[in-house]
Scaffold this active site. Structure first.
Site, PDB file in Angstrom:
ATOM      1  N   GLU A  66      41.622  39.686  36.185  1.00  0.00           N
ATOM      2  CA  GLU A  66      40.617  40.425  36.573  1.00  0.00           C
ATOM      3  C   GLU A  66      39.338  39.576  36.453  1.00  0.00           C
ATOM      4  O   GLU A  66      38.486  39.729  37.255  1.00  0.00           O
ATOM      5  CB  GLU A  66      40.581  41.750  35.741  1.00  0.00           C
ATOM      6  CG  GLU A  66      41.642  42.590  35.930  1.00  0.00           C
ATOM      7  CD  GLU A  66      41.823  43.001  37.241  1.00  0.00           C
ATOM      8  OE1 GLU A  66      41.100  43.164  38.251  1.00  0.00           O
ATOM      9  OE2 GLU A  66      43.339  43.369  37.726  1.00  0.00           O
ATOM     10  N   HIS A  78      38.918  37.291  39.373  1.00  0.00           N
ATOM     11  CA  HIS A  78      38.337  37.879  40.622  1.00  0.00           C
ATOM     12  C   HIS A  78      36.681  37.660  40.689  1.00  0.00           C
ATOM     13  O   HIS A  78      36.127  37.213  41.743  1.00  0.00           O
ATOM     14  CB  HIS A  78      38.642  39.316  40.642  1.00  0.00           C
ATOM     15  CG  HIS A  78      40.253  39.622  41.134  1.00  0.00           C
ATOM     16  ND1 HIS A  78      40.646  39.071  42.489  1.00  0.00           N
ATOM     17  CD2 HIS A  78      41.218  40.376  40.987  1.00  0.00           C
ATOM     18  CE1 HIS A  78      41.691  39.146  42.430  1.00  0.00           C
ATOM     19  NE2 HIS A  78      42.137  40.130  41.726  1.00  0.00           N
TER      20      HIS A  78
HETATM   21 ZN   LIG Z   1      44.002  41.028  41.245  1.00  0.00          ZN
END
Ligand SMILES: [Zn+2]
Length: 264
Positions: free
Chosen positions: A122, A125
């Site tokens: 995460e 990202h």
């Molecule tokens: Zn993802």
């Protein structure tokens, strides 16, 4: 891709906002980091209003322990909230350093290494500016060349007005699913991040298998962010295994330097 759009993207790259991801991929990022961060924080506040946080001090401690260990190696300020929702086998991170984990994820991520896998993914990202890319692509596709030209130029009232308008559109855009390329990129960079933090990268492929099984078992209508647009499970595992030797190196160095997280 239509020819006009291609021309437009090239024009934008020349004039403004093209960067390169850690894996060498060309990116179009139209929005200033500060603006993305602001949108992320706003979206996170919305989430906090809608979904209650977990009251379990044990689970909160555990999730914070893992998140702190992971974010320590990437720097910056991060805040994690554990949301109480056993149905959601999911997590997310937003620009502005906000991480959300749902209690349902703890059913699939069965140890600290697996939870670190998700948090690493995460965070990747965010670090790679994937939200900015998504929003930029949507913006270009929707508004076309004229608006983009305005944006690319010097600050003008028209540009200011546009940026204001964007605040609305992008709040929706910011939580759109990522594309396959971005998912793969986050898998690989996330793997490096968790290894740097001293978590065992060999748990990453296991986690993704668990995720898939759990999501199928619970019959999730909208599959978790991880599965929705991702290449097949096999491709994902193969790519992770290809990177495993270098991740193991990173992991062993981290362990040797005293990074041995012990969250439970
Ligand atoms: Zn993802």
């Amino acid at each position: 891709m239509p020819r006009l759009l291609t021309t437009l993207l090239i024009a934008l790259c020349v004039t403004t906002a093209c960067t390169t991801s850690s894996l060498g991929r060309k990116q179009l990022k139209l929005f200033p980091e500060g603006q993305m961060a602001q949108m992320g924080v706003q979206a996170f506040t919305e989430m906090q209003k809608q979904t209650p946080a977990s009251k379990s001090s044990r689970e909160n401690r555990y999730v914070n322990c893992v998140a702190d260990s992971v974010t320590a190696v990437v720097g910056g300020e991060w805040e994690v909230t554990l949301f109480e929702d056993d149905e959601q086998i999911n997590a997310f991170a937003l620009p502005g350093g906000k991480i959300g984990v749902y209690t349902g994820l703890l059913k699939a991520a069965t140890n600290q290494h697996q939870l670190a896998t998700v948090i690493g993914h995460e965070i990747a990202h965010v670090l790679e500016g994937h939200g900015n890319e998504r929003v930029s692509q949507g913006f270009v596709a929707q508004t076309g060349f004229q608006v983009a030209t305005v944006l690319a130029g010097d600050p003008t009232p028209a540009k200011q007005q546009l940026l204001g308008l964007l605040g609305l559109g992008t709040q929706v855009g910011i939580l759109l699913p990522f594309g396959r390329t971005q998912e793969s990129e986050s898998d690989l960079i996330g793997l490096d991040i968790m290894a740097h933090a001293g978590f065992d990268p060999r748990e990453a492929p296991k986690l993704w298998v668990n995720m898939q099984t759990k999501a199928q078992e619970s019959g999730q209508q909208a599959p978790p962010e991880f599965l929705s647009t991702h290449p097949s499970g096999e491709t994902r595992i193969r790519m992770l295994n290809n990177r495993m030797p270098s991740a193991m190196n990173i992991y062993q160095q981290a362990q040797a330097s005293g990074k041995r997280p012990n969250c439970r």
